[in-house]
Design a protein around this motif. Structure first.
Motif, PDB file in Angstrom:
ATOM      1  N   ILE B  29     -23.243  30.620  50.188  1.00  0.00           N
ATOM      2  CA  ILE B  29     -22.980  31.833  49.396  1.00  0.00           C
ATOM      3  C   ILE B  29     -23.067  31.491  47.906  1.00  0.00           C
ATOM      4  O   ILE B  29     -23.579  32.259  47.103  1.00  0.00           O
ATOM      5  CB  ILE B  29     -21.598  32.425  49.761  1.00  0.00           C
ATOM      6  CG1 ILE B  29     -21.638  32.996  51.186  1.00  0.00           C
ATOM      7  CG2 ILE B  29     -21.173  33.517  48.768  1.00  0.00           C
ATOM      8  CD1 ILE B  29     -20.303  33.410  51.742  1.00  0.00           C
ATOM      9  N   VAL B  56     -27.798  37.016  54.164  1.00  0.00           N
ATOM     10  CA  VAL B  56     -26.929  37.605  55.191  1.00  0.00           C
ATOM     11  C   VAL B  56     -26.197  36.546  56.038  1.00  0.00           C
ATOM     12  O   VAL B  56     -24.995  36.669  56.290  1.00  0.00           O
ATOM     13  CB  VAL B  56     -27.761  38.538  56.108  1.00  0.00           C
ATOM     14  CG1 VAL B  56     -26.946  39.003  57.300  1.00  0.00           C
ATOM     15  CG2 VAL B  56     -28.290  39.730  55.313  1.00  0.00           C
ATOM     16  N   PHE B  59     -22.665  35.111  55.158  1.00  0.00           N
ATOM     17  CA  PHE B  59     -21.572  36.083  55.278  1.00  0.00           C
ATOM     18  C   PHE B  59     -21.190  36.284  56.743  1.00  0.00           C
ATOM     19  O   PHE B  59     -20.019  36.468  57.068  1.00  0.00           O
ATOM     20  CB  PHE B  59     -21.959  37.409  54.618  1.00  0.00           C
ATOM     21  CG  PHE B  59     -21.893  37.329  53.115  1.00  0.00           C
ATOM     22  CD1 PHE B  59     -20.700  37.511  52.445  1.00  0.00           C
ATOM     23  CD2 PHE B  59     -23.013  37.006  52.375  1.00  0.00           C
ATOM     24  CE1 PHE B  59     -20.620  37.391  51.063  1.00  0.00           C
ATOM     25  CE2 PHE B  59     -22.955  36.886  50.990  1.00  0.00           C
ATOM     26  CZ  PHE B  59     -21.750  37.078  50.335  1.00  0.00           C
ATOM     27  N   LEU B  60     -22.188  36.235  57.625  1.00  0.00           N
ATOM     28  CA  LEU B  60     -21.907  36.342  59.055  1.00  0.00           C
ATOM     29  C   LEU B  60     -21.096  35.126  59.509  1.00  0.00           C
ATOM     30  O   LEU B  60     -20.121  35.256  60.260  1.00  0.00           O
ATOM     31  CB  LEU B  60     -23.236  36.430  59.821  1.00  0.00           C
ATOM     32  CG  LEU B  60     -23.155  36.765  61.300  1.00  0.00           C
ATOM     33  CD1 LEU B  60     -22.419  38.077  61.534  1.00  0.00           C
ATOM     34  CD2 LEU B  60     -24.545  36.838  61.917  1.00  0.00           C
ATOM     35  N   VAL B  63     -17.475  35.573  58.094  1.00  0.00           N
ATOM     36  CA  VAL B  63     -16.680  36.589  58.813  1.00  0.00           C
ATOM     37  C   VAL B  63     -16.253  36.050  60.180  1.00  0.00           C
ATOM     38  O   VAL B  63     -15.084  36.157  60.565  1.00  0.00           O
ATOM     39  CB  VAL B  63     -17.494  37.905  58.961  1.00  0.00           C
ATOM     40  CG1 VAL B  63     -16.805  38.865  59.914  1.00  0.00           C
ATOM     41  CG2 VAL B  63     -17.684  38.559  57.598  1.00  0.00           C
ATOM     42  N   LEU B  67     -12.489  35.357  61.568  1.00  0.00           N
ATOM     43  CA  LEU B  67     -12.004  36.003  62.802  1.00  0.00           C
ATOM     44  C   LEU B  67     -11.452  34.959  63.771  1.00  0.00           C
ATOM     45  O   LEU B  67     -10.393  35.168  64.380  1.00  0.00           O
ATOM     46  CB  LEU B  67     -13.141  36.782  63.472  1.00  0.00           C
ATOM     47  CG  LEU B  67     -13.627  38.053  62.768  1.00  0.00           C
ATOM     48  CD1 LEU B  67     -14.782  38.674  63.532  1.00  0.00           C
ATOM     49  CD2 LEU B  67     -12.503  39.075  62.618  1.00  0.00           C
ATOM     50  N   ARG B  73     -10.411  39.538  67.319  1.00  0.00           N
ATOM     51  CA  ARG B  73     -11.739  39.748  67.925  1.00  0.00           C
ATOM     52  C   ARG B  73     -12.412  38.411  68.249  1.00  0.00           C
ATOM     53  O   ARG B  73     -13.569  38.174  67.884  1.00  0.00           O
ATOM     54  CB  ARG B  73     -12.649  40.564  66.999  1.00  0.00           C
ATOM     55  CG  ARG B  73     -12.037  41.847  66.480  1.00  0.00           C
ATOM     56  CD  ARG B  73     -11.938  42.870  67.574  1.00  0.00           C
ATOM     57  NE  ARG B  73     -11.346  44.112  67.082  1.00  0.00           N
ATOM     58  CZ  ARG B  73     -10.434  44.814  67.724  1.00  0.00           C
ATOM     59  NH1 ARG B  73      -9.978  44.398  68.896  1.00  0.00           N
ATOM     60  NH2 ARG B  73      -9.967  45.928  67.244  1.00  0.00           N
ATOM     61  N   SER B  76     -15.765  38.372  70.381  1.00  0.00           N
ATOM     62  CA  SER B  76     -16.961  38.798  69.633  1.00  0.00           C
ATOM     63  C   SER B  76     -17.374  37.724  68.624  1.00  0.00           C
ATOM     64  O   SER B  76     -18.555  37.380  68.514  1.00  0.00           O
ATOM     65  CB  SER B  76     -16.690  40.113  68.908  1.00  0.00           C
ATOM     66  OG  SER B  76     -16.270  41.078  69.836  1.00  0.00           O
ATOM     67  N   GLY B  77     -16.386  37.217  67.884  1.00  0.00           N
ATOM     68  CA  GLY B  77     -16.677  36.185  66.888  1.00  0.00           C
ATOM     69  C   GLY B  77     -17.280  34.940  67.527  1.00  0.00           C
ATOM     70  O   GLY B  77     -18.274  34.389  67.026  1.00  0.00           O
ATOM     71  N   LEU B  79     -18.806  34.750  70.425  1.00  0.00           N
ATOM     72  CA  LEU B  79     -20.143  35.036  70.970  1.00  0.00           C
ATOM     73  C   LEU B  79     -21.204  34.981  69.868  1.00  0.00           C
ATOM     74  O   LEU B  79     -22.293  34.442  70.069  1.00  0.00           O
ATOM     75  CB  LEU B  79     -20.158  36.415  71.650  1.00  0.00           C
ATOM     76  CG  LEU B  79     -19.672  36.437  73.092  1.00  0.00           C
ATOM     77  CD1 LEU B  79     -19.509  37.874  73.582  1.00  0.00           C
ATOM     78  CD2 LEU B  79     -20.642  35.688  74.010  1.00  0.00           C
ATOM     79  N   ILE B  80     -20.879  35.534  68.703  1.00  0.00           N
ATOM     80  CA  ILE B  80     -21.839  35.496  67.590  1.00  0.00           C
ATOM     81  C   ILE B  80     -22.096  34.043  67.181  1.00  0.00           C
ATOM     82  O   ILE B  80     -23.239  33.630  66.995  1.00  0.00           O
ATOM     83  CB  ILE B  80     -21.326  36.317  66.379  1.00  0.00           C
ATOM     84  CG1 ILE B  80     -21.268  37.802  66.737  1.00  0.00           C
ATOM     85  CG2 ILE B  80     -22.237  36.116  65.166  1.00  0.00           C
ATOM     86  CD1 ILE B  80     -20.620  38.671  65.678  1.00  0.00           C
TER      87      ILE B  80
END
Lengths: 165, 156
Positions: B29, B56, B59-60, B63, B67, B73, B76-77, B79-80
């Motif tokens: 970043i 991008v 930042f993903l 985040v 998380l 979450r 979801s976190g 899995l990403i």
């Protein structure tokens, strides 16, 4: 029940990815706008973190256009020996090592408002970026870095000169 | 199996994974141009897409790292992060196959070089950690731990 859980997870993932994308694009909007337009604008390189100015990136197509129209001064950041062996046609040699010694390197006969593109040995080489920073520090206003460097230029079949390989 | 029901290991792995991804995101970043150069060095994406990815992706990572550390979450976190690791591994393997001598661009963007095979092994380890976290999440969802079980009906 399991289907509902997967649907919820998929939605969550979509929200997380979308939010990160929006935030990242907004955060880097000027960099992305410059990368999208490609062609160098008559503006100083953007100020970066810790007050340090970074040279802007430039792509192969834009560099070819500038090279052919003679609008840019290309500066080779590699060693003198590598330059003598092969370099982009019309480029000047200013090895990073020499520029670092000088601290505020000057390009003879090149105006401070000229468009300057530094390059070195491709994406794995960071000398052009370092040289670009030094040139900005020396007062050159429009400094760019061609990250593909000599390998990308040569692979595209564009003109190089030197003693040959 | 018993180890998977113990919350200590998955908790430690979840926090460690989150911390690693936050640590990876911050220098990217801070220096998106250098990271764009690292992405472009893989020679997979066209010019502009290298910059979009550099804008991008950190930042993903940030985040998802937050998380995981906060325990929000988590599925979801994780899995990403798992998917990101798979993408990184494919990109690294492709760079190795093509013989590209590049820095992986995973953490610091200061020009130091980490060989693709080292990064590949590291990503495989992160993927394993993600799998443990996800498995623990699944087991918890199926069968909550005893402390969260409802009290037996009165009179039984």
């Amino acid at each position: 029940m399991a289907d509902k859980s997967w649907l919820k997870t998929t939605l969550e993932i979509a929200v997380i990815v979308s939010a990160s994308a929006v935030f990242g694009i907004l955060w880097n909007r000027s960099l992305l706008a410059d990368a999208w337009h490609g062609a160098p604008a008559a503006q100083a390189a953007p100020a970066a973190q810790q007050g340090e100015a970074l040279p802007m990136p430039i792509g192969l197509a834009q560099l070819k256009e500038l090279h052919d129209s003679g609008q840019a001064v290309l500066v080779d950041a590699r060693s003198g020996a590598s330059f003598a062996k092969e370099h982009i046609a019309g480029a000047l040699s200013l090895p990073l090592e020499e520029a670092t010694r000088q601290k505020t390197p000057q390009l003879k006969g090149v105006a401070k408002d000229a468009v300057i593109v530094a390059y070195c040995n491709g994406f794995s080489c960071h000398d052009s970026m370092e040289l670009g920073k030094l040139l900005i520090k020396s007062g050159y206003g429009s400094v760019y870095v061609f990250e593909g460097g000599l390998p990308e230029w040569r692979d595209a079949g564009y003109p190089t000169t030197g003693g040959g390989r | 199996m018993k180890g998977m029901r113990s919350p200590i290991l998955p908790l430690a792995l979840r926090v460690a994974l989150g911390a690693v991804f936050i640590y990876a995101a911050i220098p990217k970043i801070a220096d998106p141009v250098a990271f764009a150069g690292s992405v472009a060095a893989y020679r997979i994406l066209p010019y502009f897409w290298s910059y979009l990815t550099a804008a991008v992706l950190p930042f993903l990572e940030l985040v998802c790292g937050v998380l995981l550390i906060c325990g929000i979450r988590v599925r979801s976190g994780a899995l990403i992060i798992g998917m990101l690791n798979l993408v990184f591994m494919v990109a690294l393997a492709s760079a190795m196959i093509r013989g590209l001598d590049i820095d992986c661009g995973c953490f610091r963007q200061d020009g130091s070089k980490t060989a693709p095979w080292v990064a590949l092994v590291r990503d495989a380890l992160f993927l394993l950690m993600t799998a443990v976290v996800l498995r623990h999440e699944r087991l918890q969802a199926r069968c909550p731990l005893p402390q969260s079980a409802p009290p037996p009906p009165v009179g039984e």
